[in-house]
Write a protein that holds these residues in place. Structure first.
Motif, PDB file in Angstrom:
ATOM      1  N   MET A   1       7.770   0.947   5.476  1.00  0.00           N
ATOM      2  CA  MET A   1       7.861   2.401   5.297  1.00  0.00           C
ATOM      3  C   MET A   1       8.013   2.751   3.823  1.00  0.00           C
ATOM      4  O   MET A   1       7.356   3.677   3.317  1.00  0.00           O
ATOM      5  N   TYR A   2       8.865   2.010   3.144  1.00  0.00           N
ATOM      6  CA  TYR A   2       9.113   2.264   1.727  1.00  0.00           C
ATOM      7  C   TYR A   2       7.845   2.041   0.903  1.00  0.00           C
ATOM      8  O   TYR A   2       7.492   2.851   0.045  1.00  0.00           O
ATOM      9  N   ARG A   3       7.135   0.940   1.200  1.00  0.00           N
ATOM     10  CA  ARG A   3       5.908   0.634   0.458  1.00  0.00           C
ATOM     11  C   ARG A   3       4.840   1.701   0.686  1.00  0.00           C
ATOM     12  O   ARG A   3       4.166   2.140  -0.252  1.00  0.00           O
ATOM     13  N   ARG A   4       4.688   2.116   1.931  1.00  0.00           N
ATOM     14  CA  ARG A   4       3.698   3.153   2.220  1.00  0.00           C
ATOM     15  C   ARG A   4       4.074   4.469   1.545  1.00  0.00           C
ATOM     16  O   ARG A   4       3.201   5.206   1.072  1.00  0.00           O
ATOM     17  N   GLY A   5       5.364   4.759   1.516  1.00  0.00           N
ATOM     18  CA  GLY A   5       5.806   5.969   0.844  1.00  0.00           C
ATOM     19  C   GLY A   5       5.511   5.934  -0.647  1.00  0.00           C
ATOM     20  O   GLY A   5       5.022   6.914  -1.220  1.00  0.00           O
ATOM     21  N   LEU A   6       5.778   4.809  -1.279  1.00  0.00           N
ATOM     22  CA  LEU A   6       5.497   4.680  -2.713  1.00  0.00           C
ATOM     23  C   LEU A   6       4.001   4.833  -2.990  1.00  0.00           C
ATOM     24  O   LEU A   6       3.610   5.432  -3.997  1.00  0.00           O
TER      25      LEU A   6
ATOM     26  N   TRP B   1       1.942   6.682  -1.265  1.00  0.00           N
ATOM     27  CA  TRP B   1       1.667   8.122  -1.189  1.00  0.00           C
ATOM     28  C   TRP B   1       2.104   8.809  -2.479  1.00  0.00           C
ATOM     29  O   TRP B   1       1.391   9.676  -3.003  1.00  0.00           O
ATOM     30  N   GLY B   2       3.258   8.420  -2.996  1.00  0.00           N
ATOM     31  CA  GLY B   2       3.726   9.002  -4.242  1.00  0.00           C
ATOM     32  C   GLY B   2       2.786   8.718  -5.406  1.00  0.00           C
ATOM     33  O   GLY B   2       2.535   9.591  -6.247  1.00  0.00           O
ATOM     34  N   GLU B   3       2.260   7.505  -5.453  1.00  0.00           N
ATOM     35  CA  GLU B   3       1.309   7.141  -6.509  1.00  0.00           C
ATOM     36  C   GLU B   3       0.017   7.945  -6.390  1.00  0.00           C
ATOM     37  O   GLU B   3      -0.556   8.376  -7.396  1.00  0.00           O
ATOM     38  N   GLU B   4      -0.439   8.152  -5.171  1.00  0.00           N
ATOM     39  CA  GLU B   4      -1.678   8.903  -4.956  1.00  0.00           C
ATOM     40  C   GLU B   4      -1.553  10.350  -5.407  1.00  0.00           C
ATOM     41  O   GLU B   4      -2.553  10.980  -5.777  1.00  0.00           O
TER      42      GLU B   4
END
Length: 314
Positions: free
Chosen positions: A54-59, A61-64
């Motif tokens: 979850m954390y990796r996917r969130g990061l 999204w933040g990068e995108e």
């Protein structure tokens, strides 16, 4: 007489110290921030693969959407509170309110269904988390005022016309406390509650039973929470406040949730008199519904927000 003194000391060590000391230690672990590293912006449970994902996917999204992001800061009372704001050019915004131990970076994971529905996204470090001030986690009983302060910032400083809340676990309780507060402004329009518990004491009990903790001193722990966090988690909580809610609410709940148990979700839903919808997920752990059911999760939010917008137009 010396032997009497020794007996008293022995009894104190054997009885009073465990009775008072062990719950105090548990309270300190659960709800006291003892360093900036504790409950910081790093991954809270790197050993847990689902949380890590979850954390990796969130990061990601933040990068995108990094070009839409800026750091934000407010004051609420004596506390400086920090967050990050993703401005997609909309007039509506959502505040993601995470659970215990989580910071604004964790909240990235929940931003996409709101961006896709026409909302800017504010992710926040709750008090005693991330970069924000504070040492005590009050389980939403004080933090709700921070959420209202963030909403005022969005409305007054950033010209946002509507503020919506998305709460996860304790964040759901905090969001409910904010929306049912007499101080809540009218431009707060509703909330999504993932895994809302009826009251924290029951959820905490279920956690500790699952972990095989000794439960004999549980009442003392609840007393410490009331004394030091200002939270009466035995006689107050969402179940006592849900009937005060007037704003629309979307309940997202797993039939497999071992902590915020399904039967209590039904009780909350039935007691709620506000416009409401309960979306059940057949599978998914506590606070992990979007990981297990991403498309279904996002569609449930999108449909609810669409219905909310349609109601507002009428």
């Amino acid at each position: 007489m010396d032997w009497i003194v020794y007996v008293i000391i022995a009894l104190f060590v054997l009885v009073a110290v465990p009775l008072l000391g062990i719950p105090a230690l548990v309270y300190r672990v659960l709800l006291v921030r003892t360093s900036k590293e504790k409950w910081g912006r790093s991954m809270s449970m790197p050993e847990d693969e689902e949380y890590a994902e979850m954390y990796r996917r969130g990061l990601k999204w933040g990068e995108e959407h990094a070009d839409k992001k800026r750091d934000v800061k407010i004051k609420n009372g004596r506390l400086s509170l920090y967050g990050e704001y993703f401005d997609f050019g909309f007039k509506k915004a959502v505040i993601i309110v995470p659970g215990r131990m989580e910071s604004c970076l964790y909240s990235y994971f929940f931003g996409e269904p709101y961006r896709a529905s026409g909302y800017n996204v504010l992710v926040i470090d709750g008090r005693a988390h991330g970069l924000s001030d504070g040492k005590i986690n009050s389980l939403g009983y004080r933090e709700y005022s921070d959420v209202i302060a963030w909403g005022r910032f969005l409305h007054d400083e950033l010209n946002i016309s509507e503020v919506y809340l998305h709460g996860v676990c304790i964040g759901s309780s905090t969001s409910l406390f904010a929306l049912t507060s007499p101080d809540c402004p009218d431009y707060f329009t509703g909330m999504t509650a993932e895994g809302m518990y009826a009251n924290f004491s029951l959820s905490c009990w279920n956690h500790m039973v699952e972990q095989g903790r000794p439960m004999g001193l549980f009442p003392v722990l609840m007393l410490y929470i009331k004394l030091f966090s200002g939270a009466d988690v035995v006689h107050d909580g969402p179940l006592w406040r849900i009937d005060r809610l007037k704003k629309p609410i979307l309940f997202l709940h797993s039939r497999e949730d071992p902590y915020s148990v399904p039967e209590k979700a039904v009780e909350l839903y039935n007691k709620c008199a506000a416009p409401k919808k309960l979306h059940w997920f057949d599978h998914g752990g506590h606070s992990r519904l979007r990981l297990t059911n991403t498309a279904e999760y996002d569609e449930a939010i999108s449909a609810f927000l669409s219905e909310l917008a349609e109601t507002e137009r009428v």
